[in-house]
Write an enzyme that holds these catalytic residues in place. Structure first.
Site, PDB file in Angstrom:
ATOM      1  N   LYS A 240       0.759  -1.226   0.066  1.00  0.00           N
ATOM      2  CA  LYS A 240       0.012   0.081  -0.113  1.00  0.00           C
ATOM      3  C   LYS A 240       0.710   1.393   0.160  1.00  0.00           C
ATOM      4  CE  LYS A 240      -4.010  -1.940   2.301  1.00  0.00           C
ATOM      5  NZ  LYS A 240      -4.804  -2.089   3.518  1.00  0.00           N
ATOM      6  N   ARG A 241       2.072   1.157   0.593  1.00  0.00           N
ATOM      7  CA  ARG A 241       2.818   2.273   0.661  1.00  0.00           C
ATOM      8  C   ARG A 241       3.322   2.819  -0.681  1.00  0.00           C
ATOM      9  NH1 ARG A 241       6.707  -1.367   2.264  1.00  0.00           N
ATOM     10  NH2 ARG A 241       8.514  -1.383   0.927  1.00  0.00           N
TER      11      ARG A 241
END
Length: 471
Positions: A240-241
């Site tokens: 997700k980063r």
């Protein structure tokens, strides 16, 4: 020849990850190319993490990208008797044994072995004790081969050898009766007659654990292939980063499903220098030999380019259909329902060269909805001035008098007025553009008028004149 049968077998523990979609896509392409069977199987035996919501997210995601399955979706929790019966078969043939070691004991032994620099695999102390499960709280372990090698002729990576002496006696049934992943997946693949198991290379170490179970149960061993991981720009595993990893997040961000498929297939596969493919081309050209062995790096800018190209080349009706949910979310669908058939497709033609996503397209088409234009204040202040009001009034009068509404007649009247007034095209075009759309940037002015239609064009010109007169 044996019919090709492949599967996509996600665990329903969250959203459908784009890495999972790529795995499903490669299996789907192979099945379609070989006139084979593509199976969807939900591996939901992890009771603590599997949810019905995640199952629905998987199905919704697969449908959105158009990866249709021929059989399924099957759920492992509905096949528990099959795992129990095959585990019992291994036990009866001396290929499995009951283990009474408690979890805390196993953990303590692992830590002790780690401290001494020794192998942390199970030490086999229950292997030859002939224990029973009278109390019903023992786990069942598979007797893994401890000599020789297990050979994996990988579709993608080539031949790989694994030393059996380091293989663990895996638990195949937990003490609660639930099967473990490495056992249930073998039973399912065998009973579903899977010919090719293609999955992420994070499963590569599972393959030498599973092959002996196939052999112990007397099942043919499928061909295996392991796809390289998808990495972020920092070469770490995609997470997700690095941005959105859920396939449905890309739908909500305005990406077309065919663009996602095209981009994901190119993450690890190539056919010469070709970048854009139709589905049929992908099916015809796909091959395992052109799947790369090194990880692919996810590039959001490249995906955006692919999507922009698909907006340009996709059938107008497909783009219009994909745009509708976003228009509905923006509260703009009433005009579409009231408009003549094909109006939205006509609007898509107007803006498709300017929008890279459907979300951007919503912003581009917004000025064409509603009776009145919503003015950008800076644009209105700059271009809708008292000085321009008289010539706008003359233009309105000429437009109202035209017997035929068409781009050609409106453009001719416009140019005639510009010539008579001795002004430049831009001096009149920009105020008209702001009057019609509320903005200084738009597609061609007469294309805008055509999409707005006669009544709204005249109505918005009147609104612009009023604004200019009282500026």
């Amino acid at each position: 020849m044996t019919q090709v049968r492949v599967r996509f077998a996600p665990s329903p523990t969250g959203f459908l990850h784009i890495g999972g979609v790529r795995t499903a896509l490669f299996n789907w392409l192979f099945a379609r190319q070989q006139k084979g069977v593509f199976i969807l199987r939900i591996e939901d035996t992890d009771q603590s993490r599997s949810t019905d919501e995640s199952i629905q997210a998987i199905i919704e995601g697969m449908k959105w990208v158009g990866l249709d399955w021929d059989e399924g979706p099957f759920r492992q929790t509905e096949r528990m008797d099959l795992y129990s019966s095959h585990a019992k078969q291994l036990l009866e043939h001396g290929q499995a044994y009951w283990c009474h070691c408690k979890a805390e004991e196993l953990d303590a032994r692992r830590k002790e072995a780690e401290a001494k620099g020794l192998s942390q695999k199970y030490d086999g102390r229950c292997r030859d004790r002939g224990l029973t499960n009278a109390a019903g709280d023992a786990a069942l372990r598979f007797k893994a081969p401890q000599e020789g090698e297990t050979v994996v002729d990988d579709l993608i990576k080539g031949k790989i050898l694994f030393d059996n002496s380091v293989q663990d006696d895996l638990i195949i049934l937990r003490s609660n009766g639930y099967p473990t992943y490495n056992f249930s997946v073998v039973v399912d693949d065998a009973l579903m007659n899977i010919t090719h198991v293609v999955r992420g290379d994070d499963h590569l170490t599972n393959t030498p654990r599973q092959i002996p179970i196939f052999e112990a149960l007397g099942f043919p061993v499928p061909r295996f292939g392991h796809l390289p991981m998808i990495l972020g720009s920092d070469k770490a595993r995609l997470s997700k980063r690095h941005g959105a990893t859920s396939i449905m997040a890309y739908r909500d961000m305005g990406y077309l499903p065919d663009a996602m498929v095209n981009y994901l297939v190119r993450l690890g596969w190539s056919h010469g220098d070709q970048e854009l493919f139709t589905r049929q081309e992908l099916i015809e050209k796909f091959s395992w030999k052109n799947v790369q062995t090194s990880p692919a790096v996810f590039n959001p800018e490249k995906l955006l380019w692919v999507n922009a190209e698909y907006i340009k080349i996709s059938p107008l009706t497909d783009v219009a259909q994909a745009l509708m949910p976003l228009l509905e979310a923006a509260g703009l669908t009433d005009d579409v329902r009231a408009a003549p058939a094909g109006w939205l497709a006509q609007l898509v033609v107007l803006v498709k060269e300017r929008a890279k996503t459907l979300v951007e397209m919503v912003d581009w088409v917004r000025p064409y909805f509603g009776q009145a234009a919503t003015f950008d204040e800076e644009a209105a202040k700059k271009f809708l001035t008292p000085a321009i009001a008289p010539i706008l009034g003359k233009l309105l009068t000429r437009f109202e008098a035209l017997p035929v509404f068409s781009k050609q007649t409106w453009e001719a009247a416009f140019k005639q007025l510009v010539e008579e007034e001795g002004v430049k095209m831009g001096q009149l075009a920009q105020p008209v553009r702001v009057a019609l759309t509320g903005r200084t940037a738009s597609p061609g002015l007469f294309d805008v008028m055509e999409v707005l239609g006669r009544d709204r064009t005249l109505s918005r010109l009147r609104q612009g004149i009023e604004r200019a007169s009282r500026a």
